[in-house]
Design an enzyme around this catalytic site. Sequence first.
Site, PDB file in Angstrom:
ATOM      1  N   PRO A  40       0.845  -1.204   0.000  1.00  0.00           N
ATOM      2  CA  PRO A  40       0.000   0.000   0.000  1.00  0.00           C
ATOM      3  C   PRO A  40       0.877   1.250   0.000  1.00  0.00           C
ATOM      4  O   PRO A  40       2.025   1.214   0.466  1.00  0.00           O
ATOM      5  CB  PRO A  40      -0.791  -0.128   1.310  1.00  0.00           C
ATOM      6  CG  PRO A  40       0.005  -1.032   2.176  1.00  0.00           C
ATOM      7  CD  PRO A  40       0.771  -1.938   1.256  1.00  0.00           C
ATOM      8  N   HIS A  41       0.352   2.313  -0.550  1.00  0.00           N
ATOM      9  CA  HIS A  41       1.138   3.541  -0.625  1.00  0.00           C
ATOM     10  C   HIS A  41       0.241   4.758  -0.680  1.00  0.00           C
ATOM     11  O   HIS A  41      -0.936   4.653  -1.031  1.00  0.00           O
ATOM     12  CB  HIS A  41       2.091   3.524  -1.823  1.00  0.00           C
ATOM     13  CG  HIS A  41       1.431   3.140  -3.108  1.00  0.00           C
ATOM     14  ND1 HIS A  41       1.187   1.834  -3.471  1.00  0.00           N
ATOM     15  CD2 HIS A  41       0.959   3.893  -4.116  1.00  0.00           C
ATOM     16  CE1 HIS A  41       0.600   1.803  -4.646  1.00  0.00           C
ATOM     17  NE2 HIS A  41       0.449   3.041  -5.058  1.00  0.00           N
TER      18      HIS A  41
END
Length: 154
Positions: free
Chosen positions: A65-66
Amino acid sequence: MNIGDLLDRGTVSPRVSASSKRQALTVIAEIAARSFGLKTADVLDGLVEREAAGSTGVGHGVAVPHARLAGLKRLRGVFIRLEQPVEFKAVDDRPVDLIFALFAPPEAGGEHLRALARVSRLLRQSDLREQLRQAHSVDALYALLVQEARPSAA
């Protein structure tokens, strides 16, 4: 790009208990907020907004995730290993237990994409994934991630 430039020992957690994707992202947001001087809600909002565009579960029990976050001065990372894998809507439909979250300042364009590619390449290594799953401490996880980040391991 070296993983050691993104990750600190304080942002690595070997035994996280979460029963859902949302709980896992919340733990990541809490670690990031505490470590980077941000608000937990802002970090979580950034992660959830990105996940709404499509899952960051890349397969083999891994998610990356980012989010872009105002207030960050440089790229930063958080790595957690879940005690029990959680459903993440990954590309291979397997639950996720290894999560490397990447955070970038809003203006980090190509640098952010290069870091994502580097983390993804790193975690594609099946032997490394297995070693990360067997490691018992923050220091062991950190050493594996940083060691594997050396250019000779690319």
